[in-house]
Design an enzyme around this catalytic site. Sequence first.
Site, PDB file in Angstrom:
ATOM      1  N   GLU A   1       9.267   3.858  64.667  1.00 51.63           N
ATOM      2  CA  GLU A   1       8.520   4.111  63.418  1.00 51.63           C
ATOM      3  C   GLU A   1       9.372   3.758  62.216  1.00 51.63           C
ATOM      4  O   GLU A   1      10.594   3.903  62.250  1.00 51.63           O
ATOM      5  CB  GLU A   1       8.179   5.612  63.332  1.00 51.63           C
ATOM      6  CG  GLU A   1       6.803   5.977  63.843  1.00 51.63           C
ATOM      7  CD  GLU A   1       5.700   5.739  62.811  1.00 51.63           C
ATOM      8  OE1 GLU A   1       5.894   4.988  61.843  1.00 51.63           O
ATOM      9  OE2 GLU A   1       4.623   6.330  62.998  1.00 51.63           O
ATOM     10  N   ASP A   2       8.725   3.359  61.139  1.00 55.22           N
ATOM     11  CA  ASP A   2       9.452   3.111  59.897  1.00 55.22           C
ATOM     12  C   ASP A   2       9.869   4.438  59.254  1.00 55.22           C
ATOM     13  O   ASP A   2      11.028   4.660  58.933  1.00 55.22           O
ATOM     14  CB  ASP A   2       8.604   2.290  58.910  1.00 55.22           C
ATOM     15  CG  ASP A   2       7.179   2.839  58.724  1.00 55.22           C
ATOM     16  OD1 ASP A   2       6.812   3.843  59.370  1.00 55.22           O
ATOM     17  OD2 ASP A   2       6.434   2.257  57.915  1.00 55.22           O
TER      18      ASP A   2
ATOM     19  N   ASP B   1       6.714  11.086  57.601  1.00 58.26           N
ATOM     20  CA  ASP B   1       6.428  11.822  56.377  1.00 58.26           C
ATOM     21  C   ASP B   1       5.870  13.188  56.763  1.00 58.26           C
ATOM     22  O   ASP B   1       6.612  14.159  56.925  1.00 58.26           O
ATOM     23  CB  ASP B   1       5.448  10.972  55.559  1.00 58.26           C
ATOM     24  CG  ASP B   1       5.088  11.589  54.218  1.00 58.26           C
ATOM     25  OD1 ASP B   1       5.587  12.678  53.905  1.00 58.26           O
ATOM     26  OD2 ASP B   1       4.291  10.988  53.481  1.00 58.26           O
TER      27      ASP B   1
ATOM     28  N   LYS C   1      11.401  12.106  55.922  1.00 57.13           N
ATOM     29  CA  LYS C   1      11.371  12.961  54.731  1.00 57.13           C
ATOM     30  C   LYS C   1      11.491  14.404  55.194  1.00 57.13           C
ATOM     31  O   LYS C   1      10.515  15.007  55.646  1.00 57.13           O
ATOM     32  CB  LYS C   1      10.059  12.759  53.968  1.00 57.13           C
ATOM     33  CG  LYS C   1       9.950  11.390  53.319  1.00 57.13           C
ATOM     34  CD  LYS C   1       8.677  11.270  52.518  1.00 57.13           C
ATOM     35  CE  LYS C   1       8.426   9.852  52.102  1.00 57.13           C
ATOM     36  NZ  LYS C   1       7.098   9.643  51.514  1.00 57.13           N
TER      37      LYS C   1
ATOM     38  N   PHE D   1       8.242   8.469  47.290  1.00 53.66           N
ATOM     39  CA  PHE D   1       7.553   7.325  47.864  1.00 53.66           C
ATOM     40  C   PHE D   1       8.519   6.138  47.862  1.00 53.66           C
ATOM     41  O   PHE D   1       9.064   5.781  46.822  1.00 53.66           O
ATOM     42  CB  PHE D   1       6.290   6.982  47.070  1.00 53.66           C
ATOM     43  CG  PHE D   1       5.458   5.936  47.748  1.00 53.66           C
ATOM     44  CD1 PHE D   1       4.659   6.251  48.833  1.00 53.66           C
ATOM     45  CD2 PHE D   1       5.493   4.621  47.307  1.00 53.66           C
ATOM     46  CE1 PHE D   1       3.897   5.285  49.477  1.00 53.66           C
ATOM     47  CE2 PHE D   1       4.734   3.647  47.944  1.00 53.66           C
ATOM     48  CZ  PHE D   1       3.937   3.978  49.027  1.00 53.66           C
ATOM     49  N   VAL D   2       8.742   5.555  49.032  1.00 50.75           N
ATOM     50  CA  VAL D   2       9.706   4.454  49.138  1.00 50.75           C
ATOM     51  C   VAL D   2       9.018   3.157  49.550  1.00 50.75           C
ATOM     52  O   VAL D   2       7.973   3.179  50.209  1.00 50.75           O
ATOM     53  CB  VAL D   2      10.850   4.805  50.127  1.00 50.75           C
ATOM     54  CG1 VAL D   2      11.717   5.909  49.576  1.00 50.75           C
ATOM     55  CG2 VAL D   2      10.310   5.173  51.502  1.00 50.75           C
TER      56      VAL D   2
ATOM     57  N   ASP E   1       5.389  -0.697  52.506  1.00 48.78           N
ATOM     58  CA  ASP E   1       4.591  -1.365  51.469  1.00 48.78           C
ATOM     59  C   ASP E   1       4.229  -0.469  50.308  1.00 48.78           C
ATOM     60  O   ASP E   1       4.297   0.758  50.372  1.00 48.78           O
ATOM     61  CB  ASP E   1       3.282  -1.882  52.081  1.00 48.78           C
ATOM     62  CG  ASP E   1       2.289  -0.747  52.344  1.00 48.78           C
ATOM     63  OD1 ASP E   1       2.694   0.254  52.973  1.00 48.78           O
ATOM     64  OD2 ASP E   1       1.138  -0.840  51.905  1.00 48.78           O
TER      65      ASP E   1
ATOM     66  N   ARG F   1       6.835  -5.411  51.236  1.00 48.83           N
ATOM     67  CA  ARG F   1       7.449  -5.181  52.556  1.00 48.83           C
ATOM     68  C   ARG F   1       8.661  -6.077  52.758  1.00 48.83           C
ATOM     69  O   ARG F   1       9.542  -5.778  53.564  1.00 48.83           O
ATOM     70  CB  ARG F   1       6.448  -5.488  53.676  1.00 48.83           C
ATOM     71  CG  ARG F   1       5.249  -4.553  53.721  1.00 48.83           C
ATOM     72  CD  ARG F   1       4.459  -4.809  55.002  1.00 48.83           C
ATOM     73  NE  ARG F   1       3.121  -4.240  54.955  1.00 48.83           N
ATOM     74  CZ  ARG F   1       2.828  -2.974  55.259  1.00 48.83           C
ATOM     75  NH1 ARG F   1       3.762  -2.145  55.625  1.00 48.83           N
ATOM     76  NH2 ARG F   1       1.575  -2.562  55.199  1.00 48.83           N
TER      77      ARG F   1
HETATM   78  P1  5GP Z   1       2.980  10.522  58.444  1.00 46.54           P
HETATM   79  O1  5GP Z   1       1.887  10.449  59.470  1.00 46.54           O
HETATM   80  O2  5GP Z   1       4.287  10.992  59.024  1.00 46.54           O
HETATM   81  O3  5GP Z   1       2.575  11.325  57.249  1.00 46.54           O
HETATM   82  O4  5GP Z   1       3.163   9.100  57.837  1.00 46.54           O
HETATM   83  C1  5GP Z   1       3.674   8.055  58.544  1.00 46.54           C
HETATM   84  C2  5GP Z   1       3.273   6.706  57.936  1.00 46.54           C
HETATM   85  O5  5GP Z   1       2.908   6.790  56.569  1.00 46.54           O
HETATM   86  C3  5GP Z   1       4.447   5.785  57.995  1.00 46.54           C
HETATM   87  O6  5GP Z   1       4.497   5.090  59.214  1.00 46.54           O
HETATM   88  C4  5GP Z   1       4.206   4.871  56.787  1.00 46.54           C
HETATM   89  O7  5GP Z   1       3.390   3.789  57.163  1.00 46.54           O
HETATM   90  C5  5GP Z   1       3.479   5.745  55.811  1.00 46.54           C
HETATM   91  N1  5GP Z   1       4.403   6.313  54.807  1.00 46.54           N
HETATM   92  C6  5GP Z   1       4.867   7.577  54.739  1.00 46.54           C
HETATM   93  N2  5GP Z   1       5.691   7.752  53.699  1.00 46.54           N
HETATM   94  C7  5GP Z   1       5.766   6.559  53.075  1.00 46.54           C
HETATM   95  C8  5GP Z   1       6.477   6.076  51.925  1.00 46.54           C
HETATM   96  O8  5GP Z   1       7.235   6.783  51.249  1.00 46.54           O
HETATM   97  N3  5GP Z   1       6.281   4.770  51.594  1.00 46.54           N
HETATM   98  C9  5GP Z   1       5.471   3.935  52.298  1.00 46.54           C
HETATM   99  N4  5GP Z   1       5.368   2.679  51.887  1.00 46.54           N
HETATM  100  N5  5GP Z   1       4.784   4.354  53.396  1.00 46.54           N
HETATM  101  C10 5GP Z   1       4.931   5.644  53.775  1.00 46.54           C
END
Ligand code: 5GP
Length: 183
Positions: free
Chosen positions: A108-109, A112, A140, A161-162, A168, A174
Amino acid sequence: MSNRSEFERVVFDNKFRVLLTREQIEARTRELGKQISTDYRGKQPIVIGVLNGGFLFMADLIRHIEIDLEIDFIKLSSYGDQKVSSGRVEVLKEINAEISNRHVLVVEDIVDTGLSVKALEKKFSVSKPASLRFVALLRKTEKAKVHFDIDYVGFEIPDHFVVGYGLDYKQILRNLPAVYVME
Ligand code: 5GP
């Protein structure tokens, strides 16, 4: 509308701050690859990249994993044009690999709220893999809504937010080589 691209604005305007340089990302990715090589020796894992955000990290990470491995990708719905999670996780592209009895490592990138990794764990567990682990470049820490133990984390970051290095903003940025915070 200005003539400058968003890319130029991120790189040259003070509005965006570098959070992680490409050198920091490279060094940490190398360490993670080394650790994963040790942990998976003799196991030939299937490494599953989560699109779109995870593609750069996946590509760099596997080049630091020095054992036999296979790859596949799954695509999840992103936030769309939002900066906050909608709370819904939708699969837009399925994996093709057969993962039952295989060692699966999901790339995973960023984690959050934790909803995406939680949903992936639930989904992949149904196929009864021999093992199922997660690696995320970023987490995070303060944010997580869902408790989830990520096996390998690149960097713990504050709740901003990054963008960049696969991540993206409205589908662009990206291709930035570093990770930036949008102030
Ligand atoms: P989660 O399900 O953990 O809330 O979110 C995961 C996905 O949300 C990540 O794989 C990513 O695609 C997107 N995401 C979460 N935080 C960020 C952020 O700070 N910047 C960006 N560009 N995408 C995010």
